[in-house]
Scaffold this active site. Structure first.
Site, PDB file in Angstrom:
ATOM      1  NE  ARG A  93      -3.334  -2.273   2.879  1.00 17.41           N
ATOM      2  CZ  ARG A  93      -4.658  -2.145   2.838  1.00 17.41           C
ATOM      3  NH1 ARG A  93      -5.212  -0.970   2.736  1.00 17.41           N
ATOM      4  NH2 ARG A  93      -5.426  -3.210   2.901  1.00 17.41           N
ATOM      5  CG  MET A 104      -0.436   7.748  -5.006  1.00 15.14           C
ATOM      6  SD  MET A 104       0.988   8.231  -4.083  1.00 15.14           S
ATOM      7  CE  MET A 104       0.350   8.365  -2.465  1.00 15.14           C
ATOM      8  NE  ARG A 339      -8.161   8.258   5.515  1.00 18.01           N
ATOM      9  CZ  ARG A 339      -8.260   7.689   4.333  1.00 18.01           C
ATOM     10  NH1 ARG A 339      -7.193   7.322   3.688  1.00 18.01           N
ATOM     11  NH2 ARG A 339      -9.419   7.475   3.780  1.00 18.01           N
ATOM     12  CG  HIS A 455     -13.627   7.405  -5.113  1.00 14.59           C
ATOM     13  ND1 HIS A 455     -14.074   8.215  -6.124  1.00 14.59           N
ATOM     14  CD2 HIS A 455     -12.350   7.749  -4.874  1.00 14.59           C
ATOM     15  CE1 HIS A 455     -13.085   9.006  -6.502  1.00 14.59           C
ATOM     16  NE2 HIS A 455     -12.030   8.751  -5.761  1.00 14.59           N
ATOM     17  CB  SER A 806      -9.249  51.744   6.321  1.00 18.85           C
ATOM     18  OG  SER A 806      -9.726  50.504   5.878  1.00 18.85           O
ATOM     19  CB  CYS A 874     -11.702  47.960   4.187  1.00 17.67           C
ATOM     20  SG  CYS A 874     -11.121  49.360   3.228  1.00 17.67           S
TER      21      CYS A 874
END
Ligand code: PEP
Ligand code: MG
Length: 925
Positions: A93, A104, A339, A455, A806, A874
């Protein structure tokens, strides 16, 4: 000899750069005692050395170390790689430092050949399982490592299914699978001109190289570009070699994917799907529709508590929602990977707040785990709740939000239409990683197969795009470019609407509404305001905008562009009168009509924002912008002249009819007389001609650098005087009513202090009059836009007159680069970005090195003359997270951005502080 490989018992779980995310996590959870199949990881260093070698050879020592590690796996499993009796099989993997789901390649069941297959069958006593594993291996290896197109395998697979007369894969017998394996071997031989490699170590070496190569494959490269994954973030992929465990060894085996919390809503419940007697890719690819994990409590009562335990241990270890894969082989539960869970923004917000409350993370961690930009998703539209239409089909609500668009049936078409700005919905039976470009282009994704972890679902959720998955009531025919849902037929180009929150699909475009704030978001943003130093203001021009800004948590208005108030249809004619006026008196008459309108607007805005500051900018754009363009006027005049001619004809007609009618003694209706009256047209023509004349007079070659801003205010002081009076009178009215208001008057396009002094005198005169007229004290502040390079250079002198600055970074960027803000983005900027001359679009991401440097200098100079002078921004950059970090670091007091970006800016302002406290600076990067 360099160490290229780490076993899961020795690798450093924190070193994702070297071991990839998957490898590092597998090391970590092995070392905390979770049940992970024995394995090892080949480093990203090995990948980079391999890719840098023109001969594409694995670096010296890699295969020797692979042999050593395989020896350890053999020892741990009491099996042997390539053994004809009880073979060790492995998966290969990929896994880089950044998670790139499905980008991948993975190969399963590696180590099978004609001999080991016999051993596998003998050892498991399961012939069907043996051939099933074999055919899967040949196909995956053939596709990933040898480049054989999937369709060639699919054709053979379908042919055998047809021959066997079965509809579903599961009904295939061992003999069918054996035939499939043989046909697959022949496909490989035919396509590659060589027999399928039988030696397990040869298989392993080819597979390792294939995974390394996939790092530079188109899919992975496109993905990295789209998500801005740089080489600092992830460089190369690691390769994980893991002992195979099988979820397809009977009814005491299963495979599944889980989220420790619901990634769609953030709810604190185990979420996911599993399939009994199946292999991992069946779940992910959506080939069979899996069951919710909760069903396991009944179906596998002994294992379900173990799964819950796994979930709890993962979360308490990582302090983060985990997305994990597991397999149960003959009653033993293994964790195959974990994960951090990708979630949509509302799930991120909810889990942040709840995990902080559960004591799993701190408030600061709760803030930092959310990318401010992702909050945008929460402001995405949802279906109008008043809509009562009937869905043509319903699928799984896989990624929330609603979207409409034209149906397209393949990713390429989606991309083509998307590039033309056409909104599309990508419809597929199921999606694969190679469809990724279609996802980027589509508004939403619809699949007829697959679950919530398929997926399509995972990718859409990550992108925050609505997705309805597994809508089994829809039959998708990609060849015909049609989808059939009951009696309804969706053809390519038909518009449909997806509701990723309910899973419903509707024909046509359904109205949508903006989503509101959840209570969790409110809480999170309160924490953000506490953590931030910068204040967040809104750019809001009307009372309606102001109310919205307040809802989003703006702490004031940092920019009210008064000219936007002029655009309402009943106001524009007065503005035009003001512009075309030939004399000051005529202009004053128009301004007298505008005054009460502007005053009412300011009063409403000031009241809505009370007691927060409201910065009102005096008129800025060149006034020709309020007039029609020359060509339009010429066309209209031409039409009017035609009309006038026709009307003269009508006049003749009317006279004739009158004569005739008179001779018969009949009276004509009044309208007939009017038909021939050209007076109205004459007056319209003369007005248009007057406007045309003015348009020609006002024409400038370079209006953005022309007669605008304070230059306009000085040449037509009566315009600025009216605006100043409107603001101050509105403030006086509010003050009289006891409403505390804080108007700030801001002058645009200033380049010299003399301009400021001029306007300041106007303000002071009007202020005295207003206070006298209304009999109240009116508080206000007076300040300058900083949007001209010279203004920045003269900041010290301007600060003597201005109480605040500003930065108008839209104009300042234009002026610093000499790039037209109107044209650059459509002309050369994309090319500049593509070829790396500029990293970003400077109109979107503040150019810290140039424009930012100028700002930093101006802040310093300004404060040397007026210590503590309030300074804000701004321009559009005021809502951009990285730019906000920079503004914090150079000591600005506030940022101001459009209302929907206010929540993003609030979180970004908190990030700015928290990251700086951690020593992370953006200055000098
Ligand atoms: C600016 O220039 O950044 C600004 C805020 O003003 P405008 O966009 O209206 O020119
Ligand atoms: Mg400007």
């Amino acid at each position: 000899m360099k160490k290229w490989i780490y076993s899961y018992h020795e690798g450093n779980g924190k070193d994702k750069q070297l071991l990839g995310g998957k490898g590092a996590n597998l090391c970590e959870i092995t070392q905390i005692g979770l049940n992970v199949p024995p394995g090892f990881v080949i480093t990203t260093d090995a990948c980079l050395s391999y890719l840098n070698d023109p001969e594409r050879q694995l670096p010296d020592g890699v295969m020797a170390q692979v042999h050593d590690q395989m020896g350890m796996l053999e020892h741990a499993t009491s099996k042997r790689f390539g053994d004809a009796n009880d073979p060790l099989l492995v998966s290969v993997r990929s896994g880089s430092a950044m998670s790139m789901p499905g980008m991948m390649d993975t190969i399963l069941n590696l180590g099978l050949n004609a001999q080991t297959l016999v051993g596998l069958i003998a050892h498991t006593g399961n012939e069907r399982f043996g051939y099933d594993s074999y055919r899967r291996f040949i196909q995956l290896f053939g596709k990933v490592a040898l480049g054989v197109p999937d369709e060639l395998f699919d054709e053979q697979f379908e042919a055998v299914k047809k021959k066997a007369g079965v509809a579903v894969d599961i009904a295939l017998q061992a003999s069918d699978l054996q035939e499939i394996s043989e046909r697959f071997l022949a496909v490989v031989q035919h396509h590659t001109g060589k027999p399928f490699p039988a030696d397990p170590y040869e298989q392993l070496e080819i597979a390792i190289k294939a995974v390394f190569n996939s790092w530079m494959g188109k899919r992975a490269v496109d993905y990295r570009r789209e998500f801005n994954i740089t080489t600092e973030m992830a460089n190369g992929t690691a390769v994980n070699i893991v002992t195979m465990v099988f979820g397809n060894m009977g009814t005491d085996s299963a495979t599944g994917v889980g989220f420790t919390r619901n990634p769609g809503t953030g709810e604190n419940v185990l979420y996911g799907e599993y399939l009994v007697n199946a292999q991992g890719e069946d779940v992910v690819a959506g080939i069979r529709t899996p069951k919710p994990l909760q069903d396991m409590a009944e179906e596998m009562p002994v294992l379900f508590p173990q799964l819950m335990d796994l979930r709890n241990r993962l979360e308490t270890h990582y302090h983060e929602v985990q997305d994990f894969e597991f397999t149960i082989e003959k009653g033993v539960l293994y964790c195959l990977q974990t994960r951090n869970g990708k979630m949509n923004a509302s799930a991120m917000v909810r889990t942040s707040v709840e995990m902080a409350r559960e004591g799993l993370i701190t408030e600061q961690e709760a803030l930092l785990r959310i990318n401010p930009q992702h909050l945008e998703q929460m402001l995405y539209p949802r279906l109008d709740p008043k809509f009562k239409g009937t869905a043509i089909a319903t699928g799984l609500p896989a990624s929330p939000g609603a979207a409409s668009g034209q149906a397209v049936f393949d990713a390429d078409r989606a991309e083509t239409l998307g590039k033309q700005g056409i909104k599309v919905i990508l419809i597929r039976e199921e999606t694969k990683p190679e469809d990724i470009h279609g996802f980027f282009a589509a508004q939403g994704i619809l699949t007829s197969r697959g679950g919530k972890t398929s997926h399509a679902a995972v990718v859409a959720r990550g992108m925050g795009k609505p997705c309805v998955a597994g809508a089994e009531g829809i039959h998708v025919d990609v060849q015909l470019r049609k989808a059939f849902a009951g009696n309804a037929i969706i053809k390519e180009g038909d518009v449909l609407t997806l509701d990723g929150t309910s899973g419903n699909i509707y024909l046509g475009a359904v109205p949508t509404v903006e989503t509101g704030f959840s209570t969790e978001l409110t809480t999170l943003l309160e924490w953000a305001d506490k953590a931030a130093r910068l204040k967040v203001m809104a750019n809001a021009d009307t009372p309606h905008d102001a109310a919205r800004a307040l809802q989003y948590g703006a702490q004031g208005i940092g920019l009210c562009r008064t000219e936007r108030m002029f655009n309402a249809s009943e106001r524009l004619p007065i503005v035009i009168d003001m512009i075309v006026a030939d004399t000051t008196e005529q202009r004053q008459a128009a301004l007298d009509r505008l005054l009460p309108i502007q005053r009412a607007d300011f009063r409403d805005v000031l009241k809505i924002m009370s007691p927060r500051p409201v910065t009102v900018r005096l008129l800025d754009p060149p006034i020709h912008e309020f007039l029609p363009n020359e060509q339009q006027l010429l066309n209209e005049l031409e039409q009017l002249h035609h009309l006038r001619l026709s009307m003269q004809g009508m006049e003749v007609l009317v006279e004739t009819v009158k004569l005739l009618a008179g001779s018969h003694g009949e009276a004509l209706p009044a309208t007939v007389h009017e038909l021939g009256d050209t007076r109205m047209v004459d007056s319209v023509i003369s007005r248009k001609e007057q406007i045309l004349q003015k348009v020609r007079t006002l024409h400038e070659v370079n209006p953005m650098l022309g007669h605008r801003g304070v230059r306009l205010g000085i040449t037509f002081p009566e315009i600025y005087t009216m605006q100043i009076r409107a603001v101050l009178e509105a403030a006086a009215e509010c003050t009289k009513e006891g409403v505390p208001v804080f108007p700030e008057i801001m002058v645009p396009q200033v380049c010299t202090v003399e301009e400021l002094k001029y306007v300041k005198r106007l303000v002071e005169t009007v202020h005295q009059q207003v206070e006298a007229d209304f009999g109240v004290k009116v508080h206000y502040e007076f300040g300058s836009m900083m949007e001209v390079v010279r203004a920045c250079m003269r900041a010290e002198s301007l600060a003597e007159e201005a109480q605040f600055f500003s930065f108008g970074t839209n104009d300042l960027t234009q002026a610093s680069f000499s790039f037209s803000r109107e044209d650059a983005e459509n002309k050369f900027l994309p090319m500049y970005n593509d070829c790396g001359i500029l990293q970003d679009n400077p109109f979107e991401v503040l150019d810290v090195k140039g424009v930012g440097k100028l700002m930093g200098l101006a802040v310093g100079w300004g404060r040397s003359a007026r210590p503590g002078i309030k300074v804000g921004i701004c321009g559009e950059h005021g809502g951009h997270p990285a730019s906000i970090r920079f503004c914090d670091e150079i000591g600005l007091d506030y940022v101001s951005c459009s209302a929907p970006r206010v929540p993003i800016a609030r979180l970004a302002a908190a990030h700015a502080r928290l990251l700086l406290d951690q020593g992370q600076s953006v200055i000098g990067k």
